[in-house]
Design an enzyme around this catalytic site. Sequence first.
Site, PDB file in Angstrom:
ATOM      1  N   ASN A 165      32.070  33.791  -5.400  1.00 44.62           N
ATOM      2  CA  ASN A 165      33.084  34.758  -4.956  1.00 44.62           C
ATOM      3  C   ASN A 165      34.497  34.187  -4.849  1.00 44.62           C
ATOM      4  O   ASN A 165      35.479  34.913  -5.012  1.00 44.62           O
ATOM      5  CB  ASN A 165      32.668  35.417  -3.636  1.00 44.62           C
ATOM      6  N   LYS A 188      28.350  21.415  -7.994  1.00 40.25           N
ATOM      7  CA  LYS A 188      27.462  22.360  -8.675  1.00 40.25           C
ATOM      8  C   LYS A 188      27.992  23.762  -8.397  1.00 40.25           C
ATOM      9  O   LYS A 188      27.672  24.380  -7.378  1.00 40.25           O
ATOM     10  CB  LYS A 188      26.024  22.210  -8.170  1.00 40.25           C
ATOM     11  N   GLU A 264      28.369  26.384   5.257  1.00 43.79           N
ATOM     12  CA  GLU A 264      29.176  27.586   5.492  1.00 43.79           C
ATOM     13  C   GLU A 264      28.357  28.735   4.942  1.00 43.79           C
ATOM     14  O   GLU A 264      28.287  28.951   3.733  1.00 43.79           O
ATOM     15  CB  GLU A 264      30.535  27.455   4.796  1.00 43.79           C
ATOM     16  N   CYS A 298      32.633  36.210   2.701  1.00 45.44           N
ATOM     17  CA  CYS A 298      31.868  35.995   3.928  1.00 45.44           C
ATOM     18  C   CYS A 298      32.686  36.373   5.155  1.00 45.44           C
ATOM     19  O   CYS A 298      32.125  36.641   6.216  1.00 45.44           O
ATOM     20  CB  CYS A 298      31.400  34.547   4.019  1.00 45.44           C
TER      21      CYS A 298
END
Length: 491
Positions: A165, A188, A264, A298
């Site tokens: 995102n 990654k 997170e 988020c």
Amino acid sequence: MLNIPKSLEGFGLMDGVKTDLLIGGAWRQGAENKRIDVLDPSTGQVIADIADATVDDGLAAVDAASDAAASWAATPPRQRGEILRKCFELMVARAEMLARLISLENGKALPDARGEVAYAAEFFRWFSEEAVRINGDLSLAPNGNNRIMVQYQPIGVSVLITPWNFPAAMATRKMAPALAAGCTVVLKPATETPLTAYAMAALMDEAGVPKGVVNVVTSSKTAKLISAMLHHPKVRKLSFTGSTHVGRILLREAADQVISCSMELGGNAPFVVFDDADLEKALDGAMIAKMRNGGEACTAANRFYVQAGIADKFARGLAERMGAMRLGAGYEEGVTCGPMINLAAIERIDEWVREAVEDGAHVLVGGEMGKGDGYFYPPTVVTKVPGDANLVRDEIFGPVAPITVFETMDEAIALANDSEYGLIAYVYTEDMKKGLQVADRFEAGMVGLNRGLVSDPAAPFGGVKQSGLGREGAHHGILEFCEAKYTAVSW
């Protein structure tokens, strides 16, 4: 070669974009020479293909990071900082190209993509300055027998896992503090948005980051690849941004080697509006908190709790603003809401909205999945949402705003805290004393008080409860990549 729309021609999207693995400073195919398609979510069409890393490729990346670790840790902090500063300058110089690349593979509207690039670049600048401020301390032991000397040293090889995102910002928010602390990394990125990560890696190489300090791998076999890396004896740190479900799995994997973890994870942010709030300011903040990145964040406001006296006006105002947004391909000028990341995302959102409506919720605007090419869902406002609906119990990750009415401050706080998540919460009131009291009672790692945006490289980003462990940004962010070493000494 990138297959790009005509509207993006001439912006140099090929400049710095690599599609192979970066291991030990060399761009190379995966061991099995397989490729992964990257799609444009605005059309559903393939725009590029990238290398597909095997487990052996992942382990080779860890070995490369390990080989470069001692030299990079010994590099003077000022030198590390200057390299990160150069990364910042290159990002700023290529901001428009990077923004359009993000819009192409992620789908977000150009204004959001431009904002992300600016935000991502700031992590390079902030941690270029923090690199020279990793201070230890010296004190006298209480018994007076010796001195207590504490130093902070780089924790070591770090595996960084980032989501789709915010493909630029999530990468710089991890790579910048890691490099500033003297750590080498294996990044990654998500296979949905790998081109931005590879472009960032090429930019960092140009800025002077030594070979092997930054390695980048993408894989269709993510679980096996990450598991293998987390069981490599040289890996000492895992920093992950993603869902709470995946975070729990990674924590179990990391436990085998007792790897330090920064997590997170998911959010379910309440947005509380009191009767005494400035309505226009609250609506401005709601649009930022809800619709930044089309709601795929988020930190997105997920549950709107509005006091009874202002609820109808707020709902009508929010529906009017949401309904006025222009839905379309993110990289087209004038579009304010782009597509979601894939078909599964819009199908899930549509299912949750339909379930809420079947249980008595009322749609003020939007509410129907788009038809045709691309993965579009319109900005949607829903009222009278049941408290047990998925729209309020879980993270929507889309452009849907469910509104619930409350009467008292205690009721609002109870509703806001009724979640396993605790990343961020928002509150709007013109009574600063009340606002601070509410902020103190929120179970959240961050609070926006009369603000719809709180993210800042100079502030500690992170949550409580099931929303994660540790903090990113601020001075806290660099300490996540350090170990405190205590030396007892007498003189």
